[in-house]
Scaffold this motif. Structure first.
Motif, PDB file in Angstrom:
ATOM      1  N   GLU A 175       3.847   7.934  -7.083  1.00  0.00           N
ATOM      2  CA  GLU A 175       4.264   8.491  -8.084  1.00  0.00           C
ATOM      3  C   GLU A 175       5.775   8.483  -8.190  1.00  0.00           C
ATOM      4  O   GLU A 175       6.506   8.598  -9.196  1.00  0.00           O
ATOM      5  CB  GLU A 175       3.663  10.214  -8.033  1.00  0.00           C
ATOM      6  CG  GLU A 175       2.270  10.059  -8.718  1.00  0.00           C
ATOM      7  CD  GLU A 175       2.079  11.464  -9.082  1.00  0.00           C
ATOM      8  OE1 GLU A 175       2.328  12.615  -8.373  1.00  0.00           O
ATOM      9  OE2 GLU A 175       0.975  11.674  -9.994  1.00  0.00           O
ATOM     10  N   LEU A 176       6.319   8.816  -6.724  1.00  0.00           N
ATOM     11  CA  LEU A 176       7.911   8.751  -6.557  1.00  0.00           C
ATOM     12  C   LEU A 176       8.391   7.428  -6.967  1.00  0.00           C
ATOM     13  O   LEU A 176       9.551   7.683  -7.769  1.00  0.00           O
ATOM     14  CB  LEU A 176       8.262   9.000  -4.677  1.00  0.00           C
ATOM     15  CG  LEU A 176       9.487   9.411  -4.729  1.00  0.00           C
ATOM     16  CD1 LEU A 176      10.006  10.566  -5.526  1.00  0.00           C
ATOM     17  CD2 LEU A 176       9.648   9.351  -3.124  1.00  0.00           C
ATOM     18  N   LEU A 177       7.873   6.380  -6.621  1.00  0.00           N
ATOM     19  CA  LEU A 177       8.465   5.136  -6.792  1.00  0.00           C
ATOM     20  C   LEU A 177       8.495   4.979  -8.572  1.00  0.00           C
ATOM     21  O   LEU A 177       9.504   4.251  -9.233  1.00  0.00           O
ATOM     22  CB  LEU A 177       7.765   3.900  -6.330  1.00  0.00           C
ATOM     23  CG  LEU A 177       8.304   2.674  -6.690  1.00  0.00           C
ATOM     24  CD1 LEU A 177       9.824   2.542  -6.542  1.00  0.00           C
ATOM     25  CD2 LEU A 177       7.459   1.403  -6.064  1.00  0.00           C
ATOM     26  N   THR A 178       7.210   5.335  -9.180  1.00  0.00           N
ATOM     27  CA  THR A 178       7.069   5.265 -10.444  1.00  0.00           C
ATOM     28  C   THR A 178       8.167   6.216 -11.293  1.00  0.00           C
ATOM     29  O   THR A 178       8.987   5.606 -12.320  1.00  0.00           O
ATOM     30  CB  THR A 178       5.732   5.732 -11.068  1.00  0.00           C
ATOM     31  OG1 THR A 178       4.861   5.018 -10.312  1.00  0.00           O
ATOM     32  CG2 THR A 178       5.621   5.671 -12.293  1.00  0.00           C
ATOM     33  N   TYR A 179       8.463   7.422 -11.036  1.00  0.00           N
ATOM     34  CA  TYR A 179       9.636   8.351 -11.276  1.00  0.00           C
ATOM     35  C   TYR A 179      10.804   7.429 -11.109  1.00  0.00           C
ATOM     36  O   TYR A 179      11.624   7.698 -12.113  1.00  0.00           O
ATOM     37  CB  TYR A 179       9.395   9.668 -10.935  1.00  0.00           C
ATOM     38  CG  TYR A 179      10.515  10.759 -11.350  1.00  0.00           C
ATOM     39  CD1 TYR A 179      10.125  11.133 -12.583  1.00  0.00           C
ATOM     40  CD2 TYR A 179      11.317  11.162 -10.504  1.00  0.00           C
ATOM     41  CE1 TYR A 179      11.193  12.004 -13.024  1.00  0.00           C
ATOM     42  CE2 TYR A 179      12.157  11.952 -10.954  1.00  0.00           C
ATOM     43  CZ  TYR A 179      12.074  12.478 -12.338  1.00  0.00           C
ATOM     44  OH  TYR A 179      12.816  13.382 -12.847  1.00  0.00           O
ATOM     45  N   GLU A 197       0.823  -1.190  -0.077  1.00  0.00           N
ATOM     46  CA  GLU A 197       0.115   0.108  -0.012  1.00  0.00           C
ATOM     47  C   GLU A 197       0.869   1.281   0.005  1.00  0.00           C
ATOM     48  O   GLU A 197       1.676   1.435   1.007  1.00  0.00           O
ATOM     49  CB  GLU A 197      -0.792  -0.051   1.194  1.00  0.00           C
ATOM     50  CG  GLU A 197      -1.802  -0.903   1.198  1.00  0.00           C
ATOM     51  CD  GLU A 197      -3.019  -0.910   0.322  1.00  0.00           C
ATOM     52  OE1 GLU A 197      -3.140   0.142  -0.375  1.00  0.00           O
ATOM     53  OE2 GLU A 197      -3.235  -1.855  -0.286  1.00  0.00           O
ATOM     54  N   LEU A 198       0.845   2.099  -1.005  1.00  0.00           N
ATOM     55  CA  LEU A 198       1.399   3.402  -1.340  1.00  0.00           C
ATOM     56  C   LEU A 198       0.419   4.555  -1.253  1.00  0.00           C
ATOM     57  O   LEU A 198      -0.541   4.421  -1.735  1.00  0.00           O
ATOM     58  CB  LEU A 198       2.408   3.416  -2.248  1.00  0.00           C
ATOM     59  CG  LEU A 198       3.578   2.283  -2.385  1.00  0.00           C
ATOM     60  CD1 LEU A 198       4.222   2.492  -3.760  1.00  0.00           C
ATOM     61  CD2 LEU A 198       4.338   2.322  -1.095  1.00  0.00           C
ATOM     62  N   SER A 199       0.742   5.592  -0.666  1.00  0.00           N
ATOM     63  CA  SER A 199       0.106   6.800  -0.585  1.00  0.00           C
ATOM     64  C   SER A 199       0.320   7.357  -2.198  1.00  0.00           C
ATOM     65  O   SER A 199       1.232   6.719  -2.897  1.00  0.00           O
ATOM     66  CB  SER A 199       0.644   7.959   0.081  1.00  0.00           C
ATOM     67  OG  SER A 199       1.924   8.550  -0.271  1.00  0.00           O
ATOM     68  N   PHE A 200      -0.514   8.402  -2.652  1.00  0.00           N
ATOM     69  CA  PHE A 200      -0.426   8.830  -4.114  1.00  0.00           C
ATOM     70  C   PHE A 200       0.934   9.335  -4.492  1.00  0.00           C
ATOM     71  O   PHE A 200       1.310   8.850  -5.392  1.00  0.00           O
ATOM     72  CB  PHE A 200      -1.412   9.795  -4.064  1.00  0.00           C
ATOM     73  CG  PHE A 200      -1.607  10.186  -5.881  1.00  0.00           C
ATOM     74  CD1 PHE A 200      -2.366   9.683  -6.548  1.00  0.00           C
ATOM     75  CD2 PHE A 200      -1.095  11.566  -6.123  1.00  0.00           C
ATOM     76  CE1 PHE A 200      -2.417   9.889  -7.971  1.00  0.00           C
ATOM     77  CE2 PHE A 200      -1.009  12.288  -7.272  1.00  0.00           C
ATOM     78  CZ  PHE A 200      -1.665  11.179  -8.319  1.00  0.00           C
ATOM     79  N   LYS A 201       1.315  10.104  -3.557  1.00  0.00           N
ATOM     80  CA  LYS A 201       2.779  10.535  -3.828  1.00  0.00           C
ATOM     81  C   LYS A 201       3.864   9.401  -3.828  1.00  0.00           C
ATOM     82  O   LYS A 201       5.033   9.554  -4.454  1.00  0.00           O
ATOM     83  CB  LYS A 201       3.172  11.694  -2.880  1.00  0.00           C
ATOM     84  CG  LYS A 201       2.653  13.192  -3.499  1.00  0.00           C
ATOM     85  CD  LYS A 201       3.001  13.527  -4.772  1.00  0.00           C
ATOM     86  CE  LYS A 201       2.261  14.546  -5.201  1.00  0.00           C
ATOM     87  NZ  LYS A 201       2.395  14.827  -6.669  1.00  0.00           N
TER      88      LYS A 201
END
Length: 224
Positions: free
Chosen positions: A159-163, A152-156
């Motif tokens: 996005e951070l892991l995706t980046y 479970e990850l927060s929205f940011k």
């Protein structure tokens, strides 16, 4: 950074030059073909062609034959160029797998914009999933799994892991991360990133070690 390759296929040299000039000015690498047979030959010699601009009426092989041949092996985006604006031609093109359809005469600037839009769409489809070192990011489902187990990850954090994964192996400054993950209008500081990275590493367990700290600069995601 490698330029995006575009194959421009048209038997009219003036048309090829016009389109090529505008695409080159916009930063694309252009390869030209003067007939259908040459187009097919060039396409199979260049596996990294990102999009094809394909005229319909050509000698040797027409655009429909070229498209049919390519579609047997590839889903590369294809924009058909034709002097005919009839609906039946347009429908025929979509049946064969055309991504866009532009009737001549057209504005070269609009054509370049269509190329960008088609590439953006195709890249979004291709990159809906990212996989690296046992980590799988499903962007469409907004889901992350590590070794098959969902985390479970927060929205940011997501996005951070995706980046990080999209830029793996690259040293990323805190400023660059802020600009890309928090957007240019965010007036935060480095502590925001550091706090999120700390939480993200914790949730990733052992895989958190893939996020390396570059002291005095930022971070780098690397699978060893």
């Amino acid at each position: 950074m490698e330029k995006i390759k575009v194959l421009v296929v048209d038997d009219e040299s003036r048309m090829r030059k016009l389109v090529s000039d505008f695409l080159t000015r916009d930063g694309y690498e252009v390869i030209e073909a003067g007939d259908g047979e040459e187009a097919v030959e060039i396409f199979f010699q260049n596996k990294d062609i990102a999009v094809i601009l394909l005229d319909v009426m050509m000698p040797k092989m027409n655009g429909w034959q070229v498209l049919k041949t390519i579609r047997e092996y590839s889903q590369v985006p294809v924009i058909m160029l034709t002097a005919k604006g009839e609906e039946q031609d347009e429908l025929h093109g979509f049946d064969l797998g055309v991504d866009e359809y532009i009737s001549k005469p057209f504005s070269p600037k609009i054509l370049v914009a269509r190329v960008g839009a088609v590439l953006k769409r195709s890249n979004q489809i291709k990159s809906s999933k990212l996989e690296c070192g046992g980590i799988v990011i499903d962007k469409a489902a907004h889901q992350v799994t590590i070794d098959g187990k969902e985390i479970e990850l927060s929205f940011k954090e997501f996005e951070l892991l995706t980046y990080f994964m999209e830029n793996r192996g690259l040293a990323l400054s805190r400023e660059k991360i802020l600009n890309n993950v928090w957007n240019y209008d965010y007036f935060g500081d480095a502590r925001t990133i550091d706090t999120h990275v700390k939480k993200l590493r914790s949730k990733m367990g052992e895989k958190g070690e893939y996020i390396h700290t570059i002291w005095g600069m930022g971070y780098k995601f690397e699978v060893e």
